[in-house]
Design an enzyme around this catalytic site. Structure first.
Site, PDB file in Angstrom:
ATOM      1  N   TYR A 127       0.819  -1.217   0.000  1.00 42.55           N
ATOM      2  CA  TYR A 127       0.000   0.000   0.000  1.00 42.55           C
ATOM      3  C   TYR A 127       0.848   1.259   0.000  1.00 42.55           C
ATOM      4  O   TYR A 127       0.355   2.345   0.258  1.00 42.55           O
ATOM      5  CB  TYR A 127      -0.935   0.003   1.210  1.00 42.55           C
ATOM      6  CG  TYR A 127      -2.082  -0.952   1.060  1.00 42.55           C
ATOM      7  CD1 TYR A 127      -1.836  -2.313   1.020  1.00 42.55           C
ATOM      8  CD2 TYR A 127      -3.387  -0.508   0.937  1.00 42.55           C
ATOM      9  CE1 TYR A 127      -2.868  -3.208   0.864  1.00 42.55           C
ATOM     10  CE2 TYR A 127      -4.423  -1.402   0.775  1.00 42.55           C
ATOM     11  CZ  TYR A 127      -4.159  -2.744   0.740  1.00 42.55           C
ATOM     12  OH  TYR A 127      -5.184  -3.633   0.580  1.00 42.55           O
ATOM     13  N   LYS A 134       3.901 -15.100   3.544  1.00 43.63           N
ATOM     14  CA  LYS A 134       4.201 -15.864   2.332  1.00 43.63           C
ATOM     15  C   LYS A 134       5.717 -15.862   2.165  1.00 43.63           C
ATOM     16  O   LYS A 134       6.248 -15.565   1.082  1.00 43.63           O
ATOM     17  CB  LYS A 134       3.472 -15.209   1.136  1.00 43.63           C
ATOM     18  CG  LYS A 134       3.457 -16.025  -0.139  1.00 43.63           C
ATOM     19  CD  LYS A 134       2.491 -17.178  -0.124  1.00 43.63           C
ATOM     20  CE  LYS A 134       2.658 -18.053  -1.336  1.00 43.63           C
ATOM     21  NZ  LYS A 134       1.855 -19.281  -1.299  1.00 43.63           N
ATOM     22  N   ASP A 153      -2.016 -18.809   2.260  1.00 53.62           N
ATOM     23  CA  ASP A 153      -2.997 -19.635   1.541  1.00 53.62           C
ATOM     24  C   ASP A 153      -3.546 -20.736   2.453  1.00 53.62           C
ATOM     25  O   ASP A 153      -4.745 -21.000   2.478  1.00 53.62           O
ATOM     26  CB  ASP A 153      -2.432 -20.192   0.216  1.00 53.62           C
ATOM     27  CG  ASP A 153      -0.946 -20.515   0.273  1.00 53.62           C
ATOM     28  OD1 ASP A 153      -0.308 -20.172   1.279  1.00 53.62           O
ATOM     29  OD2 ASP A 153      -0.427 -21.114  -0.685  1.00 53.62           O
ATOM     30  N   ASP A 185      -5.942  -6.926   4.737  1.00 51.45           N
ATOM     31  CA  ASP A 185      -7.118  -6.387   4.053  1.00 51.45           C
ATOM     32  C   ASP A 185      -7.992  -7.538   3.551  1.00 51.45           C
ATOM     33  O   ASP A 185      -9.199  -7.597   3.781  1.00 51.45           O
ATOM     34  CB  ASP A 185      -6.638  -5.523   2.876  1.00 51.45           C
ATOM     35  CG  ASP A 185      -7.773  -4.758   2.227  1.00 51.45           C
ATOM     36  OD1 ASP A 185      -8.869  -4.702   2.819  1.00 51.45           O
ATOM     37  OD2 ASP A 185      -7.565  -4.219   1.129  1.00 51.45           O
TER      38      ASP A 185
END
Ligand code: ATP
Length: 340
Positions: free
Chosen positions: A132, A179, A212, A236
């Site tokens: 962001y 991740k 995930d 988010d």
């Protein structure tokens, strides 16, 4: 940061009604606060898509200055154009005021139908950097580069916030979502910082999960999570997923917390598809104002409003469309006010 109760004096705070369904749901929250006898002295400021022409920004300096002065704000959603258009007012607000922690408690609301029982977790999202940062550019025709910024400072700060929240609320575990198998440096740094902070909190279990897998585990059994610690984009996305676990965006509140200021707002956006139709669910913004009251030290009023919301939603005729009922915005608001 917390602001002490001022006895009989009104609490000064900034009010931003927002756009789309913002003005409708915020008005409902104001009615509920008034019915609960809370004395607020609002400094109402303009922000949102409609003021871009006038001030050149959806989050004008006057709005930011007001929040800096009062240190607390209740904010309705502000829409963000997809693709082109102006920069997100929400991102500017969080970055300008350094509201580094987005806190979203996700709990079952009595009476609201959903697939899971016993959900009680808090999403703690880093709010100021990651993808962001707004650093995107076209490298060559057909090639765009977008920079994900991860700093040690922001990662340590958000991890400490998550652990302190867990400690304050008696939560057993903080789970860092990442991740780092692919983003070895950026998410790797985020994890390293979380691990460093975890050492200062030996009584709180620290775990890590790849995003995930986390998404899958959340839909299989969300009750196994207590505090989720995430960088900006993951937070988010997973906070909307978590909202879906307990009935949807209409019922999940939120806060954006910094060292100096706190802005309380629902997880949902401006919902332009239902704006003006008076069918939006005001519960999320009302529960955000409950979080604001707790922050202000108004525990009794906060408890009273929360109890009234739960008592109203237990009756199927008070539920709005998004949670399987037929009530409109005015119906649910009236039902909550009557119970106060
Ligand atoms: P934005 O650009 O502001 O994020 P959006 O429509 O992309 O707007 P949301 O506003 O979060 O995203 O809405 C997603 C979906 O959830 C929409 O279908 C919307 O109608 C619904 N929704 C969001 N908030 C509410 C609410 N308070 N009550 C009922 N439905 C809602």
């Amino acid at each position: 940061m917390s602001t002490a109760s001022h006895g009989d004096e009104a609490h000064q705070a900034t009010l931003i009604r927002g756009d789309g369904i913002g003005p409708e749901v915020t008005e409902a929250a104001l009615q509920v606060l008034e019915a609960a006898g809370v004395r607020m002295a609002w400094d109402e400021v303009e922000a949102g898509a409609e003021v871009v022409q006038k001030y050149g920004s959806p989050m004008p300096d006057r709005a930011l200055d007001s929040i800096r002065r009062h240190r607390v704000a209740l904010k309705g959603p502000i829409g963000t154009p997809v693709g082109g258009g102006f920069r997100s007012a929400n991102v500017s607000l969080r970055q300008s005021l350094d509201l580094f922690a987005s806190v979203r408690p996700v709990q079952n609301v009595p009476g609201v139908p959903c697939r899971y029982e016993g959900v009680d977790l808090v999403v703690v999202r880093e709010n100021t950097e990651g993808l962001y940062s707004g650093l995107e550019h076209r490298v060559a025709p057909g090639i765009v580069e977008s920079l994900k910024i991860v700093t040690e400072h922001a990662s340590l700060r958000i991890a400490r916030y998550a652990f302190e929240l867990a400690q304050r609320e008696g939560r057993p575990e903080v789970c860092a979502v990442h991740k780092a198998n692919i983003l070895k440096l950026s998410d790797g740094l985020f994890l390293e910082c979380a691990q460093r902070v975890a050492r200062d909190f030996p009584d709180i279990r620290y775990t890590e999960i790849i995003i995930d897998n986390c998404a899958m585990q959340l839909v299989k059994d969300p009750t196994r999570f207590s505090v989720l610690l995430l960088e900006n984009l993951y937070g988010d996305i997973l906070s909307d997923l978590c909202a879906g676990l307990v009935g949807g965006l209409g019922v999940v509140p939120g806060a954006n917390i910094g060292e100096g200021c706190a802005v309380f707002e629902a997880v949902h956006g401006s919902a332009p598809d239902i704006a003006g139709k008076r069918v939006a669910n005001p519960t999320a913004v009302i529960l955000s104002s409950v979080m604001m009251l707790r922050h202000l030290g108004e525990q009794d009023a906060a408890d009273a409003i929360e109890t009234a919301v739960h008592a109203a939603l237990v009756e199927p005729e008070n539920r709005t469309r998004d949670i399987g009922g037929h009530a409109d915005l005015d119906g649910i608001t009236r039902a909550i006010v009557e119970r106060l």
